[in-house]
Design a protein around this motif. Structure first.
Motif, PDB file in Angstrom:
ATOM      1  N   GLU A   1      44.092  69.026  81.268  1.00  0.00           N
ATOM      2  CA  GLU A   1      45.554  67.720  81.216  1.00  0.00           C
ATOM      3  C   GLU A   1      46.861  67.985  82.530  1.00  0.00           C
ATOM      4  OE1 GLU A   1      46.882  65.383  77.941  1.00  0.00           O
ATOM      5  OE2 GLU A   1      47.715  66.854  77.620  1.00  0.00           O
ATOM      6  N   MET A   2      46.942  69.575  82.340  1.00  0.00           N
ATOM      7  CA  MET A   2      47.785  69.318  82.853  1.00  0.00           C
ATOM      8  C   MET A   2      47.223  69.779  84.539  1.00  0.00           C
ATOM      9  SD  MET A   2      50.119  69.465  80.775  1.00  0.00           S
ATOM     10  CE  MET A   2      51.638  69.821  81.366  1.00  0.00           C
ATOM     11  N   GLY A   3      46.267  69.981  84.314  1.00  0.00           N
ATOM     12  CA  GLY A   3      45.977  70.039  85.604  1.00  0.00           C
ATOM     13  C   GLY A   3      45.954  71.919  86.346  1.00  0.00           C
ATOM     14  N   ARG A   4      45.849  72.333  85.383  1.00  0.00           N
ATOM     15  CA  ARG A   4      45.763  73.785  85.579  1.00  0.00           C
ATOM     16  C   ARG A   4      44.350  73.921  85.162  1.00  0.00           C
ATOM     17  NH1 ARG A   4      51.123  76.371  84.518  1.00  0.00           N
ATOM     18  NH2 ARG A   4      52.294  74.803  83.834  1.00  0.00           N
ATOM     19  N   GLU A   5      44.094  75.894  85.781  1.00  0.00           N
ATOM     20  CA  GLU A   5      43.002  76.411  85.316  1.00  0.00           C
ATOM     21  C   GLU A   5      42.684  76.749  84.404  1.00  0.00           C
ATOM     22  OE1 GLU A   5      42.034  78.666  89.313  1.00  0.00           O
ATOM     23  OE2 GLU A   5      41.369  76.830  90.339  1.00  0.00           O
ATOM     24  N   LEU A   6      41.750  77.934  83.661  1.00  0.00           N
ATOM     25  CA  LEU A   6      41.527  77.836  82.411  1.00  0.00           C
ATOM     26  C   LEU A   6      42.451  79.391  83.329  1.00  0.00           C
ATOM     27  CD1 LEU A   6      38.042  77.477  81.331  1.00  0.00           C
ATOM     28  CD2 LEU A   6      40.333  76.637  80.579  1.00  0.00           C
TER      29      LEU A   6
ATOM     30  N   VAL B   1      65.390  67.499  63.741  1.00  0.00           N
ATOM     31  CA  VAL B   1      66.669  67.010  64.674  1.00  0.00           C
ATOM     32  C   VAL B   1      66.619  67.261  66.254  1.00  0.00           C
ATOM     33  CG1 VAL B   1      69.289  67.873  64.494  1.00  0.00           C
ATOM     34  CG2 VAL B   1      68.166  68.784  62.171  1.00  0.00           C
ATOM     35  N   LEU B   2      66.846  66.439  66.130  1.00  0.00           N
ATOM     36  CA  LEU B   2      66.174  66.228  67.716  1.00  0.00           C
ATOM     37  C   LEU B   2      67.614  66.602  68.732  1.00  0.00           C
ATOM     38  CD1 LEU B   2      65.010  62.410  67.596  1.00  0.00           C
ATOM     39  CD2 LEU B   2      63.734  64.642  68.045  1.00  0.00           C
ATOM     40  N   PRO B   3      67.146  67.351  69.695  1.00  0.00           N
ATOM     41  CA  PRO B   3      68.559  68.081  69.600  1.00  0.00           C
ATOM     42  C   PRO B   3      69.330  67.209  70.959  1.00  0.00           C
ATOM     43  CG  PRO B   3      66.769  69.461  70.324  1.00  0.00           C
ATOM     44  CD  PRO B   3      66.434  68.137  69.644  1.00  0.00           C
ATOM     45  N   ALA B   4      71.013  67.327  71.065  1.00  0.00           N
ATOM     46  CA  ALA B   4      71.298  66.011  71.397  1.00  0.00           C
ATOM     47  C   ALA B   4      71.629  66.155  72.665  1.00  0.00           C
ATOM     48  CB  ALA B   4      72.839  66.035  70.616  1.00  0.00           C
ATOM     49  N   ALA B   5      71.542  67.902  73.163  1.00  0.00           N
ATOM     50  CA  ALA B   5      71.344  68.020  74.091  1.00  0.00           C
ATOM     51  C   ALA B   5      70.005  67.361  75.236  1.00  0.00           C
ATOM     52  CB  ALA B   5      71.189  69.465  74.526  1.00  0.00           C
ATOM     53  N   SER B   6      69.035  66.789  74.378  1.00  0.00           N
ATOM     54  CA  SER B   6      67.983  66.643  75.547  1.00  0.00           C
ATOM     55  C   SER B   6      67.129  65.035  74.907  1.00  0.00           C
ATOM     56  CB  SER B   6      66.407  67.434  74.789  1.00  0.00           C
ATOM     57  OG  SER B   6      65.431  66.985  74.545  1.00  0.00           O
ATOM     58  N   GLU B   7      66.980  65.009  76.074  1.00  0.00           N
ATOM     59  CA  GLU B   7      66.864  63.047  76.104  1.00  0.00           C
ATOM     60  C   GLU B   7      64.631  62.927  76.047  1.00  0.00           C
ATOM     61  OE1 GLU B   7      68.802  61.518  79.638  1.00  0.00           O
ATOM     62  OE2 GLU B   7      70.369  61.252  78.431  1.00  0.00           O
ATOM     63  N   ALA B   8      64.421  64.591  76.138  1.00  0.00           N
ATOM     64  CA  ALA B   8      62.411  64.123  76.403  1.00  0.00           C
ATOM     65  C   ALA B   8      62.116  65.038  75.212  1.00  0.00           C
ATOM     66  CB  ALA B   8      62.604  64.744  77.579  1.00  0.00           C
ATOM     67  N   VAL B   9      62.451  64.709  73.765  1.00  0.00           N
ATOM     68  CA  VAL B   9      62.377  65.903  73.223  1.00  0.00           C
ATOM     69  C   VAL B   9      60.101  65.818  72.996  1.00  0.00           C
ATOM     70  CG1 VAL B   9      61.837  66.573  70.066  1.00  0.00           C
ATOM     71  CG2 VAL B   9      64.076  65.878  72.032  1.00  0.00           C
ATOM     72  N   ASP B  10      59.116  66.018  72.812  1.00  0.00           N
ATOM     73  CA  ASP B  10      58.028  65.898  72.717  1.00  0.00           C
ATOM     74  C   ASP B  10      57.366  66.443  71.354  1.00  0.00           C
ATOM     75  OD1 ASP B  10      55.454  65.277  73.159  1.00  0.00           O
ATOM     76  OD2 ASP B  10      55.275  66.460  75.566  1.00  0.00           O
TER      77      ASP B  10
ATOM     78  N   ARG C   1      51.547  61.900  78.954  1.00  0.00           N
ATOM     79  CA  ARG C   1      51.537  60.234  79.447  1.00  0.00           C
ATOM     80  C   ARG C   1      51.455  59.589  80.567  1.00  0.00           C
ATOM     81  NH1 ARG C   1      48.938  58.800  74.406  1.00  0.00           N
ATOM     82  NH2 ARG C   1      48.998  60.738  72.925  1.00  0.00           N
ATOM     83  N   ARG C   2      51.317  58.714  80.703  1.00  0.00           N
ATOM     84  CA  ARG C   2      51.974  57.688  81.728  1.00  0.00           C
ATOM     85  C   ARG C   2      51.811  56.332  81.482  1.00  0.00           C
ATOM     86  NH1 ARG C   2      53.600  62.170  83.136  1.00  0.00           N
ATOM     87  NH2 ARG C   2      52.928  63.057  84.556  1.00  0.00           N
ATOM     88  N   PRO C   3      52.699  55.693  80.976  1.00  0.00           N
ATOM     89  CA  PRO C   3      54.523  56.639  80.872  1.00  0.00           C
ATOM     90  C   PRO C   3      54.468  57.569  80.236  1.00  0.00           C
ATOM     91  CG  PRO C   3      54.821  54.217  80.061  1.00  0.00           C
ATOM     92  CD  PRO C   3      53.206  54.758  80.466  1.00  0.00           C
ATOM     93  N   GLN C   4      55.382  58.701  80.182  1.00  0.00           N
ATOM     94  CA  GLN C   4      56.059  59.741  78.797  1.00  0.00           C
ATOM     95  C   GLN C   4      55.756  58.511  77.856  1.00  0.00           C
ATOM     96  OE1 GLN C   4      58.798  61.986  81.747  1.00  0.00           O
ATOM     97  NE2 GLN C   4      56.278  62.852  82.913  1.00  0.00           N
ATOM     98  N   ARG C   5      56.043  59.444  76.749  1.00  0.00           N
ATOM     99  CA  ARG C   5      56.252  58.884  75.835  1.00  0.00           C
ATOM    100  C   ARG C   5      57.272  59.844  74.908  1.00  0.00           C
ATOM    101  NH1 ARG C   5      51.694  56.142  71.909  1.00  0.00           N
ATOM    102  NH2 ARG C   5      53.268  56.321  70.653  1.00  0.00           N
ATOM    103  N   TYR C   6      58.207  59.969  74.269  1.00  0.00           N
ATOM    104  CA  TYR C   6      59.125  61.431  73.202  1.00  0.00           C
ATOM    105  C   TYR C   6      59.317  60.847  72.178  1.00  0.00           C
ATOM    106  CZ  TYR C   6      59.382  63.176  78.244  1.00  0.00           C
ATOM    107  OH  TYR C   6      58.629  63.794  79.133  1.00  0.00           O
TER     108      TYR C   6
END
Length: 286
Positions: free
Chosen positions: A81-86, A108-117, A245-250
């Motif tokens: 999925e991440m486009g890498r080799e084993l 607790v979702l960090p205030a400093a981040s907008e992309a918590v996965d 994901r496309r679009p990305q989801r957080y």
């Protein structure tokens, strides 16, 4: 055997779970129990204070591990999925105990981040000191398995090639609810692992899909340093993360993240935005 750490009045206690009853072992938490070389007998023979399982307030299954070692890119489908080799060798990084929360605590979702996965994972808990171990000795050193979600601030993770800064924000990583000993759970034979956001399944895998299984990871890491009782290895996440994901989801405030491994248990955590007090400058005279 199923073991856990519960919160009691102003303290914590290690317990053995027997159906609808939890029996205290006499240790302050599961880490303290595992530190005793005779922990299996002590846990099996425990006859302390009993609690109804339905009333338990679970702490992280090991509240303060000496080491939390995480593995990246360890499910075949996630690697693709991440486009890498084993990988030829495990990708390792660390997490610190301050990141851990109980299985039903708020994330607790960090205030400093907008992309918590999200990252649903099987966790391995060490039950005996192990160093330079072959695979058989490594397997014997595993106390059991639990459930963990390696909640990740992607925008911080990818600020540099080193992932640590996105992986160990405080109060982001649910861990528990129980440890299940290897005689009752065999990830190599395949355990269903899943993650869901607000009831929608976003990750689904089988632990037999791990590139490096639990014993292999213990053997490999023990070549680098001594693993001690209570240490934790987070074995990696499968495909379905929000960042890919496309679009990305957080994750966002109010969403519920559910993480489950069949035969072990389930985490259910509501997300809460971090409140950071603004620093107010004191007025100066004149």
């Amino acid at each position: 055997m199923k073991l856990a750490t519960i919160r009691t009045a102003g303290a914590t206690a290690a317990v053995r779970i027997d159906g609808d009853t939890a029996v205290e072992t006499g240790h302050r938490d599961l880490g303290a129990l595992l530190a005793d070389p005779d922990w299996k007998r002590l846990a099996a023979a425990a006859a302390g204070t009993a609690h109804a399982v339905g009333s338990l307030d679970y702490a992280p299954v090991v509240p303060r591990p000496g080491k939390i070692i995480c593995v990246g890119l360890n499910y075949r489908n996630h690697i693709l999925e991440m486009g890498r080799e084993l990988p030829q060798y495990p990708t390792l990084f660390a997490k610190y105990p301050e990141a851990l929360i109980g299985p039903y605590d708020e994330i607790v979702l960090p205030a400093a981040s907008e992309a918590v996965d999200w990252e649903a994972e099987l966790a391995v808990v060490i039950g005996a000191p192990v160093r330079h171990a072959g695979k058989e000795a490594a397997a014997a050193a595993i106390a059991g398995y639990s459930v963990l979600n390696d909640v990740t601030a992607r925008d911080w993770q990818y600020r540099s090639p080193m992932w640590l800064q996105g992986k160990t924000f405080e109060a982001t990583t649910p861990f528990g609810p129980v440890l299940v000993t290897p005689d009752e759970a065999d990830p190599a034979a395949g355990l269903a692992l899943s993650g869901a956001v607000d009831g929608e399944t976003v990750q689904r895998a089988d632990t037999a899909d791990l590139v490096f299984d639990a014993a292999t990871l213990v053997s490999y890491i023990s070549t680098i340093l001594t693993l001690q009782p209570g240490d934790v290895i987070a074995t990696g996440t499968p495909g379905g993360v929000g960042h890919a994901r496309r679009p990305q989801r957080y994750l966002a405030e109010g969403r519920t993240l559910t993480t489950a491994v069949a035969g072990i248990g389930e985490l259910r955590n509501v997300c809460r935005a971090e409140k950071v007090d603004e620093k107010v400058e004191e007025p100066t005279d004149g």
